[in-house]
Design a protein around this motif. Structure first.
Motif, PDB file in Angstrom:
ATOM      1  N   PHE A  53       0.773  -1.155   0.044  1.00 39.57           N
ATOM      2  CA  PHE A  53      -0.087  -0.028  -0.036  1.00 39.57           C
ATOM      3  C   PHE A  53       1.031   1.134  -0.006  1.00 39.57           C
ATOM      4  CE2 PHE A  53      -3.535  -2.489   2.295  1.00 39.57           C
ATOM      5  CZ  PHE A  53      -4.055  -3.163   0.968  1.00 39.57           C
ATOM      6  N   GLU A  54       2.023   1.316   0.810  1.00 38.06           N
ATOM      7  CA  GLU A  54       2.709   2.442   0.672  1.00 38.06           C
ATOM      8  C   GLU A  54       3.460   2.643  -0.961  1.00 38.06           C
ATOM      9  OE1 GLU A  54       7.378   3.821   1.900  1.00 38.06           O
ATOM     10  OE2 GLU A  54       6.309   2.388   3.348  1.00 38.06           O
ATOM     11  N   ASP A  55       3.762   1.575  -1.560  1.00 37.55           N
ATOM     12  CA  ASP A  55       4.311   1.548  -2.951  1.00 37.55           C
ATOM     13  C   ASP A  55       3.186   2.339  -3.914  1.00 37.55           C
ATOM     14  OD1 ASP A  55       6.639   0.302  -2.092  1.00 37.55           O
ATOM     15  OD2 ASP A  55       5.894  -1.550  -3.172  1.00 37.55           O
ATOM     16  N   SER A  56       1.784   2.013  -3.558  1.00 43.63           N
ATOM     17  CA  SER A  56       0.431   2.233  -4.277  1.00 43.63           C
ATOM     18  C   SER A  56       0.573   3.732  -4.071  1.00 43.63           C
ATOM     19  CB  SER A  56      -0.662   1.573  -3.933  1.00 43.63           C
ATOM     20  OG  SER A  56      -1.043   1.789  -2.730  1.00 43.63           O
ATOM     21  N   ILE A  57       0.854   4.315  -2.777  1.00 44.24           N
ATOM     22  CA  ILE A  57       0.661   5.590  -2.473  1.00 44.24           C
ATOM     23  C   ILE A  57       1.558   6.481  -3.204  1.00 44.24           C
ATOM     24  CG2 ILE A  57       1.180   7.252  -0.601  1.00 44.24           C
ATOM     25  CD1 ILE A  57       0.157   5.510   1.483  1.00 44.24           C
ATOM     26  N   LEU A  58       2.844   5.917  -3.445  1.00 45.23           N
ATOM     27  CA  LEU A  58       3.689   6.958  -3.873  1.00 45.23           C
ATOM     28  C   LEU A  58       3.471   6.844  -5.594  1.00 45.23           C
ATOM     29  CD1 LEU A  58       7.137   5.347  -2.305  1.00 45.23           C
ATOM     30  CD2 LEU A  58       6.172   7.621  -1.725  1.00 45.23           C
ATOM     31  N   GLU A  59       2.857   5.806  -6.099  1.00 46.96           N
ATOM     32  CA  GLU A  59       2.464   5.702  -7.332  1.00 46.96           C
ATOM     33  C   GLU A  59       1.399   6.519  -7.772  1.00 46.96           C
ATOM     34  OE1 GLU A  59       0.842   2.324 -10.826  1.00 46.96           O
ATOM     35  OE2 GLU A  59       1.319   1.742  -8.509  1.00 46.96           O
ATOM     36  N   ASP A  60       0.424   6.512  -6.954  1.00 53.67           N
ATOM     37  CA  ASP A  60      -0.703   7.480  -7.056  1.00 53.67           C
ATOM     38  C   ASP A  60      -0.287   9.123  -7.000  1.00 53.67           C
ATOM     39  OD1 ASP A  60      -2.242   5.309  -7.227  1.00 53.67           O
ATOM     40  OD2 ASP A  60      -2.909   5.273  -5.190  1.00 53.67           O
ATOM     41  N   LEU A  61       0.539   9.212  -6.132  1.00 52.63           N
ATOM     42  CA  LEU A  61       0.824  10.755  -5.839  1.00 52.63           C
ATOM     43  C   LEU A  61       1.700  11.163  -7.123  1.00 52.63           C
ATOM     44  CD1 LEU A  61       1.631  11.043  -2.003  1.00 52.63           C
ATOM     45  CD2 LEU A  61      -0.211  11.748  -3.208  1.00 52.63           C
ATOM     46  N   ALA A  62       2.587  10.560  -7.686  1.00 51.28           N
ATOM     47  CA  ALA A  62       3.417  10.739  -8.637  1.00 51.28           C
ATOM     48  C   ALA A  62       2.276  10.880  -9.895  1.00 51.28           C
ATOM     49  CB  ALA A  62       4.424   9.711  -9.102  1.00 51.28           C
ATOM     50  N   TRP A  63       1.374   9.690  -9.946  1.00 48.82           N
ATOM     51  CA  TRP A  63       0.486  10.184 -11.272  1.00 48.82           C
ATOM     52  C   TRP A  63      -0.094  11.446 -11.071  1.00 48.82           C
ATOM     53  CZ3 TRP A  63      -5.117   9.500 -10.860  1.00 48.82           C
ATOM     54  CH2 TRP A  63      -5.801   9.449 -11.989  1.00 48.82           C
ATOM     55  N   LEU A  64      -0.743  11.763  -9.863  1.00 51.29           N
ATOM     56  CA  LEU A  64      -1.500  13.123  -9.803  1.00 51.29           C
ATOM     57  C   LEU A  64      -0.493  14.249 -10.108  1.00 51.29           C
ATOM     58  CD1 LEU A  64      -3.303  12.546  -6.197  1.00 51.29           C
ATOM     59  CD2 LEU A  64      -4.296  12.930  -8.683  1.00 51.29           C
ATOM     60  N   GLY A  65       0.879  14.175 -10.215  1.00 52.42           N
ATOM     61  CA  GLY A  65       1.632  15.125 -10.631  1.00 52.42           C
ATOM     62  C   GLY A  65       2.346  16.038  -9.357  1.00 52.42           C
ATOM     63  N   LEU A  66       2.110  15.211  -8.230  1.00 48.38           N
ATOM     64  CA  LEU A  66       2.734  15.838  -6.985  1.00 48.38           C
ATOM     65  C   LEU A  66       4.245  15.637  -6.747  1.00 48.38           C
ATOM     66  CD1 LEU A  66      -0.197  15.290  -4.381  1.00 48.38           C
ATOM     67  CD2 LEU A  66       0.242  17.072  -6.167  1.00 48.38           C
ATOM     68  N   ASP A  67       4.804  16.440  -6.049  1.00 44.42           N
ATOM     69  CA  ASP A  67       6.299  16.305  -5.643  1.00 44.42           C
ATOM     70  C   ASP A  67       6.409  16.729  -4.447  1.00 44.42           C
ATOM     71  OD1 ASP A  67       5.847  19.029  -6.094  1.00 44.42           O
ATOM     72  OD2 ASP A  67       7.720  19.409  -6.969  1.00 44.42           O
ATOM     73  N   TRP A  68       7.429  16.210  -3.551  1.00 42.35           N
ATOM     74  CA  TRP A  68       7.686  16.644  -2.146  1.00 42.35           C
ATOM     75  C   TRP A  68       9.078  16.773  -1.800  1.00 42.35           C
ATOM     76  CZ3 TRP A  68       5.389  12.093  -4.259  1.00 42.35           C
ATOM     77  CH2 TRP A  68       6.028  11.071  -3.882  1.00 42.35           C
ATOM     78  N   ASP A  69       9.348  17.605  -0.942  1.00 41.26           N
ATOM     79  CA  ASP A  69      10.637  17.903  -0.513  1.00 41.26           C
ATOM     80  C   ASP A  69      10.961  16.969   0.473  1.00 41.26           C
ATOM     81  OD1 ASP A  69      10.276  20.652  -2.134  1.00 41.26           O
ATOM     82  OD2 ASP A  69       8.701  20.899  -0.899  1.00 41.26           O
ATOM     83  N   GLY A  70      12.508  16.700   0.053  1.00 40.40           N
ATOM     84  CA  GLY A  70      13.068  15.835   1.078  1.00 40.40           C
ATOM     85  C   GLY A  70      12.747  14.259   1.236  1.00 40.40           C
ATOM     86  N   PRO A  71      13.589  13.508   1.744  1.00 38.53           N
ATOM     87  CA  PRO A  71      12.984  12.019   1.780  1.00 38.53           C
ATOM     88  C   PRO A  71      11.612  11.781   2.368  1.00 38.53           C
ATOM     89  CG  PRO A  71      14.682  12.706   3.553  1.00 38.53           C
ATOM     90  CD  PRO A  71      14.462  13.895   2.922  1.00 38.53           C
ATOM     91  N   VAL A  72      11.046  10.724   2.166  1.00 38.74           N
ATOM     92  CA  VAL A  72       9.854  10.366   2.785  1.00 38.74           C
ATOM     93  C   VAL A  72      10.027   9.661   4.298  1.00 38.74           C
ATOM     94  CG1 VAL A  72       7.820   8.639   2.719  1.00 38.74           C
ATOM     95  CG2 VAL A  72       8.968   9.581   0.879  1.00 38.74           C
ATOM     96  N   ARG A  73       9.331  10.261   5.288  1.00 41.73           N
ATOM     97  CA  ARG A  73       9.490   9.766   6.688  1.00 41.73           C
ATOM     98  C   ARG A  73       8.500   8.551   7.114  1.00 41.73           C
ATOM     99  NH1 ARG A  73      11.808  11.236  11.538  1.00 41.73           N
ATOM    100  NH2 ARG A  73      10.586  10.616  13.511  1.00 41.73           N
TER     101      ARG A  73
END
Length: 283
Positions: A53-73
């Protein structure tokens, strides 16, 4: 002070439209303010959180076009930090062991002569009884004693507990809100067999990551009352809270994993374009 916010999903299922709306709301606020948008995976529940499910979260957010700052905590990598908070509060005499089960508490709430809040403040067991239960190896939870917390802070600080609502609560609450942690009773902050609870992990991480604005759905508005108390007890800064409306489906109910709402993966597989979804959600 730089604007810092975060999106903090739990990997207990696939993301749906409601998650997309919340993530986009926080992401846009950060980008418009020239600030930072953090991604935090709140995976402290080992029985419900799954790596897939964590992998799918990263996939879904990338698909939405979102980026984030720094490493995932990932909170599961920092359990010792949260245990340290529990040890600190316990060392100051602010916690007590509670061996009552959820059913015991719910039954007490149903029978409470003065209402559910009083029943949700069971208080510590007598010392002899507690020793016997410990000897039996009975599981227990660490509860935050509101009475002890109030005494530790003093009446002046207790009465001044408040948070700033920069969005809108479920009943239209805005501005400076008087915090009333007593409405939740003596909340569970840790369990012997499951570690620290949500309130501890989230307030610890918001302070550590210097989050200035907590942007989330209005269904978490009431959690702010308890979280402000923990922040005050630990000497952590209180962020500004900005609660947003909940996205509702055609049936008028909010999107939820437990209701098996249509996921972003299913929408994507059905041919929906990310830009079209963003437009549908008002972005």
């Amino acid at each position: 002070m730089a604007f810092v916010t975060r999106f903090a999903p739990s990997p207990t299922g696939r993301l749906h439209r409601g998650h997309a709306f919340s993530a986009l709301t926080a992401w846009r606020a950060a980008r418009e303010a020239g600030g930072r948008f953090l991604l935090r995976i709140e995976d402290i529940d080992p029985t419900r959180c799954k790596p897939e499910f964590e992998d799918s979260i990263l996939e879904d957010l990338a698909w939405l076009g979102l980026d984030w700052d720094g490493p995932v905590r990932r909170q599961s990598e920092h359990l010792a930090d949260y245990a340290g908070v529990i040890a600190d509060l316990n060392g100051r005499g602010l916690l007590y062991r509670c061996f009552r089960t959820r059913k015991d508490i719910l039954d007490a709430i149903g029978d409470a002569p003065h209402g559910p809040v009083e029943a949700a403040r069971p208080g510590p067991h007598p010392k002899g009884e507690e020793a016997a239960l410990l000897a039996e190896g009975r599981p227990f939870a660490w509860r935050l004693s509101l009475d002890r917390a109030r005494e530790a802070l003093g009446e002046g600080v207790w009465e001044a507990l408040a948070f700033v609502e920069d969005g809108r609560g479920p009943n239209g609450e805005q501005g400076v809100i008087r915090a009333r942690p007593e409405t939740a009773g003596d909340v569970v902050l840790a369990r012997k067999d499951a570690g620290a609870a949500y309130h501890v992990a989230v307030t610890h991480d918001d302070a550590l990551q210097e989050v200035t604005h907590v942007i989330r759905g209005e269904d978490l508005f009431e959690a702010s009352h308890v979280q402000v108390l923990i922040q005050t007890l630990m000497g952590w800064p209180a962020p500004v809270y900005r609660h947003h409306r909940l996205l509702l489906g055609a049936d008028g109910r909010r999107y939820a994993k437990r209701d098996r709402s249509v996921t972003l993966a299913e929408l994507r597989a059905g041919g929906l374009d990310a830009g079209a979804l963003r437009a549908e959600l008002g972005f």
